[in-house]
Motif scaffolding. Structure first.
Motif, PDB file in Angstrom:
ATOM      1  N   VAL A  42      23.096  -5.919 120.511  1.00 53.06           N
ATOM      2  CA  VAL A  42      22.976  -6.939 121.137  1.00 53.06           C
ATOM      3  C   VAL A  42      21.924  -7.387 120.638  1.00 53.06           C
ATOM      4  CG1 VAL A  42      21.578  -7.275 123.502  1.00 53.06           C
ATOM      5  CG2 VAL A  42      23.727  -5.320 123.356  1.00 53.06           C
ATOM      6  N   LEU A  43      21.104  -6.379 119.670  1.00 53.04           N
ATOM      7  CA  LEU A  43      19.990  -7.121 119.074  1.00 53.04           C
ATOM      8  C   LEU A  43      20.084  -7.309 117.617  1.00 53.04           C
ATOM      9  CD1 LEU A  43      16.933  -4.761 120.336  1.00 53.04           C
ATOM     10  CD2 LEU A  43      18.062  -7.273 120.933  1.00 53.04           C
ATOM     11  N   GLY A  44      21.389  -7.199 116.919  1.00 52.48           N
ATOM     12  CA  GLY A  44      21.298  -7.894 115.710  1.00 52.48           C
ATOM     13  C   GLY A  44      21.393  -6.511 114.192  1.00 52.48           C
ATOM     14  N   PRO A  45      22.022  -6.807 113.675  1.00 49.54           N
ATOM     15  CA  PRO A  45      21.302  -5.391 112.240  1.00 49.54           C
ATOM     16  C   PRO A  45      20.368  -5.189 112.319  1.00 49.54           C
ATOM     17  CG  PRO A  45      22.381  -8.176 111.438  1.00 49.54           C
ATOM     18  CD  PRO A  45      22.255  -7.654 113.140  1.00 49.54           C
ATOM     19  N   LEU A  46      19.226  -5.833 111.926  1.00 49.56           N
ATOM     20  CA  LEU A  46      18.237  -5.715 111.178  1.00 49.56           C
ATOM     21  C   LEU A  46      17.541  -4.280 112.301  1.00 49.56           C
ATOM     22  CD1 LEU A  46      15.727  -6.160 109.252  1.00 49.56           C
ATOM     23  CD2 LEU A  46      14.684  -8.026 110.622  1.00 49.56           C
ATOM     24  N   ALA A  47      17.500  -4.538 114.030  1.00 55.92           N
ATOM     25  CA  ALA A  47      17.370  -4.195 114.533  1.00 55.92           C
ATOM     26  C   ALA A  47      17.863  -2.814 114.323  1.00 55.92           C
ATOM     27  CB  ALA A  47      17.456  -4.658 115.897  1.00 55.92           C
ATOM     28  N   ALA A  48      18.896  -2.592 114.070  1.00 56.13           N
ATOM     29  CA  ALA A  48      19.891  -1.478 114.103  1.00 56.13           C
ATOM     30  C   ALA A  48      19.178  -0.816 112.926  1.00 56.13           C
ATOM     31  CB  ALA A  48      21.491  -1.779 113.967  1.00 56.13           C
ATOM     32  N   VAL A  49      19.444  -1.149 111.677  1.00 47.82           N
ATOM     33  CA  VAL A  49      18.340  -0.762 110.875  1.00 47.82           C
ATOM     34  C   VAL A  49      17.318   0.245 111.234  1.00 47.82           C
ATOM     35  CG1 VAL A  49      17.940  -0.947 108.512  1.00 47.82           C
ATOM     36  CG2 VAL A  49      20.210  -2.556 108.890  1.00 47.82           C
ATOM     37  N   VAL A  77      22.393   4.006 108.946  1.00 43.26           N
ATOM     38  CA  VAL A  77      22.263   2.107 109.143  1.00 43.26           C
ATOM     39  C   VAL A  77      23.661   1.401 108.349  1.00 43.26           C
ATOM     40  CG1 VAL A  77      21.504   0.810 106.758  1.00 43.26           C
ATOM     41  CG2 VAL A  77      19.995   2.430 107.718  1.00 43.26           C
ATOM     42  N   LEU A  78      25.088   1.978 108.456  1.00 40.37           N
ATOM     43  CA  LEU A  78      25.867   1.275 108.109  1.00 40.37           C
ATOM     44  C   LEU A  78      26.716   0.902 108.599  1.00 40.37           C
ATOM     45  CD1 LEU A  78      27.386   3.098 105.245  1.00 40.37           C
ATOM     46  CD2 LEU A  78      26.740   0.716 104.818  1.00 40.37           C
ATOM     47  N   GLY A  80      24.933   0.400 111.622  1.00 41.79           N
ATOM     48  CA  GLY A  80      23.921  -0.323 112.638  1.00 41.79           C
ATOM     49  C   GLY A  80      24.200  -1.791 112.127  1.00 41.79           C
ATOM     50  N   LEU A  81      24.573  -1.443 110.811  1.00 40.84           N
ATOM     51  CA  LEU A  81      25.004  -3.204 109.738  1.00 40.84           C
ATOM     52  C   LEU A  81      25.602  -4.190 110.534  1.00 40.84           C
ATOM     53  CD1 LEU A  81      24.041  -2.368 106.620  1.00 40.84           C
ATOM     54  CD2 LEU A  81      23.185  -4.304 107.887  1.00 40.84           C
ATOM     55  N   VAL A  82      27.533  -2.607 109.568  1.00 38.42           N
ATOM     56  CA  VAL A  82      28.545  -3.328 111.003  1.00 38.42           C
ATOM     57  C   VAL A  82      27.993  -3.621 112.336  1.00 38.42           C
ATOM     58  CG1 VAL A  82      30.830  -2.403 111.321  1.00 38.42           C
ATOM     59  CG2 VAL A  82      29.501  -2.181 108.656  1.00 38.42           C
ATOM     60  N   SER A  83      27.915  -3.024 113.255  1.00 39.96           N
ATOM     61  CA  SER A  83      27.562  -2.710 115.061  1.00 39.96           C
ATOM     62  C   SER A  83      27.016  -4.830 114.633  1.00 39.96           C
ATOM     63  CB  SER A  83      26.877  -2.449 115.479  1.00 39.96           C
ATOM     64  OG  SER A  83      27.386  -0.984 115.067  1.00 39.96           O
ATOM     65  N   GLY A  84      25.736  -4.817 114.617  1.00 36.06           N
ATOM     66  CA  GLY A  84      25.413  -5.911 114.235  1.00 36.06           C
ATOM     67  C   GLY A  84      26.062  -7.062 113.627  1.00 36.06           C
ATOM     68  N   TRP A  85      27.036  -7.251 112.756  1.00 39.84           N
ATOM     69  CA  TRP A  85      28.145  -8.209 112.106  1.00 39.84           C
ATOM     70  C   TRP A  85      29.227  -8.028 113.583  1.00 39.84           C
ATOM     71  CZ3 TRP A  85      32.787  -6.882 110.929  1.00 39.84           C
ATOM     72  CH2 TRP A  85      33.351  -8.240 110.005  1.00 39.84           C
ATOM     73  N   ILE A  86      29.445  -6.863 113.980  1.00 40.61           N
ATOM     74  CA  ILE A  86      30.550  -7.322 115.008  1.00 40.61           C
ATOM     75  C   ILE A  86      30.429  -7.892 115.930  1.00 40.61           C
ATOM     76  CG2 ILE A  86      31.722  -5.649 116.763  1.00 40.61           C
ATOM     77  CD1 ILE A  86      32.555  -3.850 114.515  1.00 40.61           C
TER      78      ILE A  86
END
Length: 169
Positions: A42-49, A77-78, A80-86
Motif C-alpha cells: 500500500v505505501l511502497g517499498p521505501l516505507a516497507a524497508v 527488507v527483501l 518489503g521491497l518485493v511487496s512494494g514492487w508487486i
C-alpha cells in the motif's frame, strides 16, 4: 516522506514490536512479516524497508540481539521491497499465497545464519521447515485479519494526501 506517513510507520512499527512480543510463546508466529507485506503493497517499498529495519532493531532490543539480526533485516527488507514492487502492478499474486511464500523465504534466509557460522545449511534448514510452516500459516492468518483494517486506514491516508495536495494549489 511527510509527517503523516512517518507517524503511520511509527504506529505500524509499534504494532509489529508488540505483536512480536505477544506471540513470542508461539514459535515463528508473529505479525511482522504480514505488516511489512501490507506496508509494501500500500505505501511502497521505501516505507516497507523503513518498517522492516525499525521493527527488527526495536523488537530485538526486547527479545535479544545477535548475528541473526542481520539476516532478519535482510529477509524483511527483501520482502518489503518485493511487496512494494508487486503493489505497483495490477494483477498481482494473491496476497495470501504471497504471504505463505514469504514465510518460507524468511526461513531460508535465516537458515543462512547457521551456514555463515557453522558451515552447515541443509540439516538446519530441513529441521526448521515445520517452524517455517508455522510462520507461513501465521502470515496468511495475520494478512486475513490485519489487511482489511490497515488498508482501510491507508486509503484514508491516500485520500487525505490527495485532499491536501488539491487545497495547496
Amino acid at each position: 516522506m511527510n509527517t503523516y506517513k512517518l507517524t503511520l510507520l511509527a504506529l505500524l512499527a509499534a504494532l509489529a514490536v508488540v505483536g512480536r512480543s505477544v506471540f513470542a510463546f508461539l514459535p515463528n508466529v508473529q505479525p511482522v512479516t504480514s505488516l511489512i507485506i501490507i506496508c509494501g503493497l500500500v505505501l511502497g517499498p521505501l516505507a516497507a524497508v523503513i518498517l522492516a529495519v525499525l521493527t527488527t532493531f526495536l523488537s530485538n532490543m526486547l527479545l535479544g540481539m545477535g548475528v541473526w539480526t542481520i539476516w532478519q533485516v535482510t529477509s524483511w527488507v527483501l520482502i518489503g521491497l518485493v511487496s512494494g514492487w508487486i503493489g505497483k502492478y495490477p494483477g498481482r499474486l494473491p496476497i495470501y499465497v504471497y504471504a505463505v511464500i514469504c514465510g518460507y523465504f524468511y526461513g531460508f534466509i535465516i537458515s543462512l545464519t547457521t551456514y555463515s557460522i557453522a558451515g552447515k545449511f541443509w540439516s538446519y534448514y530441513l529441521a526448521g521447515l515445520p517452524f517455517d510452516t508455522y510462520h507461513a500459516i501465521g502470515n496468511a492468518v495475520f494478512i486475513f485479519v490485519l489487511y482489511p483494517i490497515i488498508s482501510h486506514f491507508f486509503k484514508k491516508y491516500a485520500t487525505n494526501r490527495f485532499q491536501l495536495q488539491n487545497t495547496n494549489h
